[in-house]
Design a protein around this motif. Structure first.
Motif, mmCIF file in Angstrom:
data_model
loop_
_atom_site.group_PDB
_atom_site.id
_atom_site.type_symbol
_atom_site.label_atom_id
_atom_site.label_comp_id
_atom_site.label_asym_id
_atom_site.label_seq_id
_atom_site.Cartn_x
_atom_site.Cartn_y
_atom_site.Cartn_z
ATOM 1 N N THR A 112 2.440 -14.908 0.989
ATOM 2 C CA THR A 112 3.735 -14.274 1.242
ATOM 3 C C THR A 112 3.512 -12.776 1.367
ATOM 4 O OG1 THR A 112 4.189 -14.005 -1.104
ATOM 5 C CG2 THR A 112 5.024 -15.995 -0.095
ATOM 6 N N GLY A 113 4.071 -12.183 2.398
ATOM 7 C CA GLY A 113 3.847 -10.763 2.649
ATOM 8 C C GLY A 113 5.135 -9.974 2.600
ATOM 9 N N THR A 115 4.845 -6.444 0.839
ATOM 10 C CA THR A 115 4.380 -5.052 0.756
ATOM 11 C C THR A 115 3.892 -4.530 2.111
ATOM 12 O OG1 THR A 115 3.663 -5.598 -1.479
ATOM 13 C CG2 THR A 115 2.847 -3.533 -0.556
ATOM 14 N N GLY A 120 6.208 -0.355 -1.154
ATOM 15 C CA GLY A 120 5.539 -1.057 -2.248
ATOM 16 C C GLY A 120 6.541 -1.445 -3.311
ATOM 17 N N SER A 121 6.687 -0.590 -4.317
ATOM 18 C CA SER A 121 7.636 -0.889 -5.401
ATOM 19 C C SER A 121 9.067 -0.964 -4.895
ATOM 20 C CB SER A 121 7.539 0.190 -6.484
ATOM 21 O OG SER A 121 6.229 0.264 -6.989
ATOM 22 N N TRP A 145 -1.955 -5.195 1.340
ATOM 23 C CA TRP A 145 -2.188 -5.673 -0.031
ATOM 24 C C TRP A 145 -1.663 -7.088 -0.219
ATOM 25 C CZ3 TRP A 145 -5.441 -2.244 -1.430
ATOM 26 C CH2 TRP A 145 -5.242 -0.897 -1.134
ATOM 27 N N THR A 147 -2.371 -10.955 -0.870
ATOM 28 C CA THR A 147 -3.351 -11.936 -1.329
ATOM 29 C C THR A 147 -3.427 -13.078 -0.308
ATOM 30 O OG1 THR A 147 -2.729 -11.408 -3.588
ATOM 31 C CG2 THR A 147 -3.982 -13.424 -3.275
ATOM 32 N N LEU A 198 -7.776 -10.292 -0.414
ATOM 33 C CA LEU A 198 -6.713 -9.286 -0.423
ATOM 34 C C LEU A 198 -6.818 -8.547 0.909
ATOM 35 C CD1 LEU A 198 -4.533 -7.962 -2.284
ATOM 36 C CD2 LEU A 198 -6.269 -6.280 -2.918
ATOM 37 N N MET A 347 -7.373 -4.383 -11.534
ATOM 38 C CA MET A 347 -6.573 -4.828 -10.372
ATOM 39 C C MET A 347 -5.201 -5.341 -10.798
ATOM 40 S SD MET A 347 -8.464 -4.592 -7.581
ATOM 41 C CE MET A 347 -7.843 -5.743 -6.356
ATOM 42 N N ILE A 350 -1.253 -3.742 -10.888
ATOM 43 C CA ILE A 350 -0.423 -3.438 -9.711
ATOM 44 C C ILE A 350 0.465 -4.603 -9.242
ATOM 45 C CG2 ILE A 350 -0.471 -2.528 -7.348
ATOM 46 C CD1 ILE A 350 -1.517 -0.561 -9.488
ATOM 47 N N PRO A 351 -0.074 -5.818 -9.032
ATOM 48 C CA PRO A 351 0.778 -6.848 -8.410
ATOM 49 C C PRO A 351 1.886 -7.358 -9.333
ATOM 50 C CG PRO A 351 -1.349 -7.800 -9.009
ATOM 51 C CD PRO A 351 -1.438 -6.326 -9.304
ATOM 52 N N ASP A 352 2.952 -7.835 -8.719
ATOM 53 C CA ASP A 352 4.110 -8.384 -9.445
ATOM 54 C C ASP A 352 4.727 -7.364 -10.396
ATOM 55 O OD1 ASP A 352 4.382 -11.302 -8.573
ATOM 56 O OD2 ASP A 352 2.250 -11.092 -8.953
ATOM 57 N N GLU A 356 4.493 0.830 -14.564
ATOM 58 C CA GLU A 356 5.653 1.732 -14.662
ATOM 59 C C GLU A 356 6.942 0.965 -14.336
ATOM 60 O OE1 GLU A 356 2.874 2.430 -12.974
ATOM 61 O OE2 GLU A 356 2.026 4.033 -14.195
ATOM 62 N N ILE A 357 6.894 0.198 -13.274
ATOM 63 C CA ILE A 357 8.097 -0.548 -12.868
ATOM 64 C C ILE A 357 8.462 -1.574 -13.958
ATOM 65 C CG2 ILE A 357 8.976 -2.231 -11.177
ATOM 66 C CD1 ILE A 357 8.877 0.661 -10.094
ATOM 67 N N PHE A 372 15.758 2.952 -12.317
ATOM 68 C CA PHE A 372 15.122 3.045 -10.992
ATOM 69 C C PHE A 372 15.895 4.008 -10.106
ATOM 70 C CE2 PHE A 372 12.553 -0.950 -10.488
ATOM 71 C CZ PHE A 372 12.735 -1.419 -11.767
HETATM 72 C C1 LIG Z 1 -4.351 -7.725 -6.478
HETATM 73 C C2 LIG Z 1 -3.076 -7.481 -5.710
HETATM 74 C C3 LIG Z 1 -2.411 -8.559 -5.117
HETATM 75 C C4 LIG Z 1 -1.249 -8.338 -4.377
HETATM 76 N N1 LIG Z 1 -0.668 -9.398 -3.723
HETATM 77 C C5 LIG Z 1 0.438 -9.197 -2.963
HETATM 78 C C6 LIG Z 1 0.998 -10.260 -2.194
HETATM 79 O O1 LIG Z 1 0.481 -11.385 -2.190
HETATM 80 N N2 LIG Z 1 2.107 -10.021 -1.448
HETATM 81 C C7 LIG Z 1 2.695 -8.783 -1.414
HETATM 82 O O2 LIG Z 1 3.702 -8.630 -0.725
HETATM 83 N N3 LIG Z 1 2.166 -7.743 -2.108
HETATM 84 C C8 LIG Z 1 1.058 -7.920 -2.891
HETATM 85 N N4 LIG Z 1 0.484 -6.874 -3.569
HETATM 86 C C9 LIG Z 1 1.085 -5.556 -3.442
HETATM 87 C C10 LIG Z 1 1.820 -5.094 -4.695
HETATM 88 O O3 LIG Z 1 2.975 -5.886 -4.900
HETATM 89 C C11 LIG Z 1 2.151 -3.605 -4.503
HETATM 90 O O4 LIG Z 1 0.918 -2.916 -4.423
HETATM 91 C C12 LIG Z 1 3.017 -3.096 -5.633
HETATM 92 O O5 LIG Z 1 4.339 -3.540 -5.456
HETATM 93 C C13 LIG Z 1 3.006 -1.557 -5.724
HETATM 94 O O6 LIG Z 1 3.244 -0.982 -4.497
HETATM 95 P P1 LIG Z 1 2.319 0.246 -3.996
HETATM 96 O O7 LIG Z 1 0.904 -0.157 -4.184
HETATM 97 O O8 LIG Z 1 2.765 0.634 -2.642
HETATM 98 O O9 LIG Z 1 2.600 1.422 -5.012
HETATM 99 P P2 LIG Z 1 3.876 2.411 -4.985
HETATM 100 O O10 LIG Z 1 5.143 1.642 -5.015
HETATM 101 O O11 LIG Z 1 3.687 3.414 -3.886
HETATM 102 O O12 LIG Z 1 3.705 3.138 -6.387
HETATM 103 C C14 LIG Z 1 2.778 4.227 -6.592
HETATM 104 C C15 LIG Z 1 2.953 4.703 -8.038
HETATM 105 O O13 LIG Z 1 4.306 5.155 -8.232
HETATM 106 C C16 LIG Z 1 4.922 4.461 -9.314
HETATM 107 N N5 LIG Z 1 6.343 4.281 -9.021
HETATM 108 C C17 LIG Z 1 6.930 3.819 -7.876
HETATM 109 N N6 LIG Z 1 8.262 3.793 -7.982
HETATM 110 C C18 LIG Z 1 8.555 4.225 -9.243
HETATM 111 C C19 LIG Z 1 9.753 4.422 -9.988
HETATM 112 N N7 LIG Z 1 10.967 4.114 -9.491
HETATM 113 N N8 LIG Z 1 9.641 4.899 -11.245
HETATM 114 C C20 LIG Z 1 8.438 5.157 -11.809
HETATM 115 N N9 LIG Z 1 7.264 4.991 -11.168
HETATM 116 C C21 LIG Z 1 7.307 4.540 -9.899
HETATM 117 C C22 LIG Z 1 4.174 3.126 -9.370
HETATM 118 O O14 LIG Z 1 4.268 2.541 -10.662
HETATM 119 C C23 LIG Z 1 2.757 3.562 -9.050
HETATM 120 O O15 LIG Z 1 2.130 4.091 -10.200
HETATM 121 C C24 LIG Z 1 -0.695 -7.044 -4.295
HETATM 122 C C25 LIG Z 1 -1.364 -5.964 -4.901
HETATM 123 C C26 LIG Z 1 -2.543 -6.175 -5.591
HETATM 124 C C27 LIG Z 1 -3.261 -5.006 -6.222
#
Ligand SMILES: Cc1cc2nc3c(=O)[nH]c(=O)nc-3n(C[C@H](O)[C@H](O)[C@H](O)COP(=O)(O)OP(=O)(O)OC[C@H]3O[C@@H](n4cnc5c(N)ncnc54)[C@H](O)[C@@H]3O)c2cc1C
Length: 379
Positions: A112-113, A115, A120-121, A145, A147, A198, A347, A350-352, A356-357, A372
């Motif tokens: 499922t995609g 991100t 991201g968050s 990102w 999986t 990934l 690793m 970050i996911p799920d 911080e979130i 948020f």
């Molecule tokens: C091993 C792995 C597997 C993954 N698998 C999948 C998958 O199958 N499908 C998929 O869709 N995605 C997947 N992801 C992606 C993952 O869900 C995202 O990387 C994650 O949601 C964070 O997004 P970002 O990396 O863009 O970080 P960002 O959202 O850019 O965050 C950067 C930093 O800012 C902080 N931050 C952001 N917003 C806030 C806030 N409001 N308050 C405080 N701090 C904040 C974050 O905590 C982080 O420290 C995977 C990631 C990894 C590492």
């Protein structure tokens, strides 16, 4: 159940990981073979009722089994399961019948995609667009990102519906079957889980039959929300798996390595280190089990799952750091295989939900205030 999963891990999975390059993703035929074995134990579609081809087990039972599987593989199982759960919860009967059997049996790899490079968050920042041309959907955008994506057969892509606009209400999902709707993908070279999958996917006018649109925002919401909550506890249990391995290795090493005329396990501070590691493992495990048990009871689990995953990831990462210290310089050597566990646990922050979130999700439950976006959740 725990023993059956442990046997599967030790007999069927671990030797396969050992046979292959530690720094490269396993080949697709190997993944499919492992998926088929996992499917036979009922671990590929645990959340589907038996009538739908799943095993219908409780989430605590699933978590106890899931914990035994090496995380490079169990991360892929999560992605597969997410794809299955989404089709089951939100798909039409025709989509379920057509798409689920191969995924549930492990004959196809799903993912499922959501991100993207700039989303991201904050999932509301999604830019991947889908527009309709007669009986065809046309996708444009990049997912990052993800999986399983580099080897997947089926991907559920979260998109903005270009026909209806760009607001949150217009998020739709499209099932992309790669053999009929090809797209480019690449593996991302990351610090840990290096035998896992990934990657990034690019959709350039990717054409998908309109029957693959998933368009039932209401029907599956509850099931999917439970899926996300369960995933957090499961990722916490992946951290527990890694820290338990480090604890076992550190105990063994401390019992044979001698300094100052005695085994280092006889030095008080080494015993404290080992006690700290064991406490982190046990506390993390129990918090994750508790979160899954709350879900099984149908009680609200947002805070419990956020707390469990964040605590487990941080505590197990610290435990792994301490385990490396027990090994001294040998903890830094690749041959000792401890540094690999440390890179893998990193690793999981970050996911799920990033740590911080997750703190904000838990904080929202504690205070009733949504930090948020600074909006009070309760009156
Ligand atoms: C091993 C792995 C597997 C993954 N698998 C999948 C998958 O199958 N499908 C998929 O869709 N995605 C997947 N992801 C992606 C993952 O869900 C995202 O990387 C994650 O949601 C964070 O997004 P970002 O990396 O863009 O970080 P960002 O959202 O850019 O965050 C950067 C930093 O800012 C902080 N931050 C952001 N917003 C806030 C806030 N409001 N308050 C405080 N701090 C904040 C974050 O905590 C982080 O420290 C995977 C990631 C990894 C590492």
């Amino acid at each position: 159940m725990r023993d059956a999963a442990r046997r599967l891990a030790e007999r069927d999975i671990r030797p396969v990981l050992e046979r292959h390059d530690r720094d490269r993703p396993l080949p697709k035929d190997v993944f499919l073979d492992l998926f088929a074995r996992v499917a036979r134990l009922g671990l590929l579609a645990p959340r589907l009722p038996e009538a739908a081809g799943g095993s219908g087990i409780g989430m605590l039972d699933y978590g106890i089994m899931f914990e035994q599987i090496p995380p490079a593989i169990s991360m892929s199982l999560l992605s597969q399961d997410g794809c299955i759960a989404r089709i089951y919860a939100e798909g039409t009967p025709e989509q379920r019948e057509r798409l689920l059997p191969d995924l549930v049996a492990g004959r196809k790899i799903g993912c499922t995609g959501s991100t993207e490079p700039d989303a991201g968050s904050d999932p509301r920042a999604i830019r991947t667009r889908v527009r309709r041309e007669g009986d065809t959907l046309v996708l444009n955008g990049t997912k990052m990102w993800i999986t399983n994506v580099s080897l997947c057969d089926i991907m559920i892509v979260t998109c903005v519906d270009a026909v209806r606009g760009n607001s949150r209400d217009c998020i739709v999902k499209v099932v992309v079957e790669r053999d009929q709707s090809p797209f480019e993908s690449r593996q991302i070279d990351a610090i840990g889980l290096r035998q896992g999958l990934l990657g990034e996917a690019v959709f350039e006018n990717c054409r998908v039959p309109v029957r693959n649109l998933i368009d039932s925002p209401e029907g599956g919401t509850k099931v999917l929300k439970t899926t996300w909550l369960v995933n957090r506890a499961l990722v916490g249990l992946q951290a527990v798996h890694l820290a338990q391995k480090a604890l076992d290795a550190a105990l063994e090493y401390a019992g044979v390595r001698k300094q100052f005329g005695k085994v280092i396990a006889a030095h008080q501070l080494v015993q404290k280190n080992l006690s700290d590691i064991a406490t982190a493992v046990e506390a993390s495990r129990l918090l994750c089990y508790r979160a899954l048990s709350i879900i099984d009871q149908g009680r609200p689990a947002e805070g419990a799952t956020a707390m469990a995953k964040r605590f487990a990831q941080m505590a197990c990462q610290e435990a792994l750091w301490q385990a490396m210290n027990v090994f001294g310089a040998m903890g830094l050597a690749r041959e000792a295989r401890i540094e690999e566990l440390y890179r893998d646990v990193r690793m999981l922050a970050i996911p799920d939900g990033t740590n911080e979130i997750l703190a904000l999700i838990h904080g929202r439950e504690l205070t009733g205030i949504e930090a948020f976006r600074g909006v009070a959740q309760t009156a």
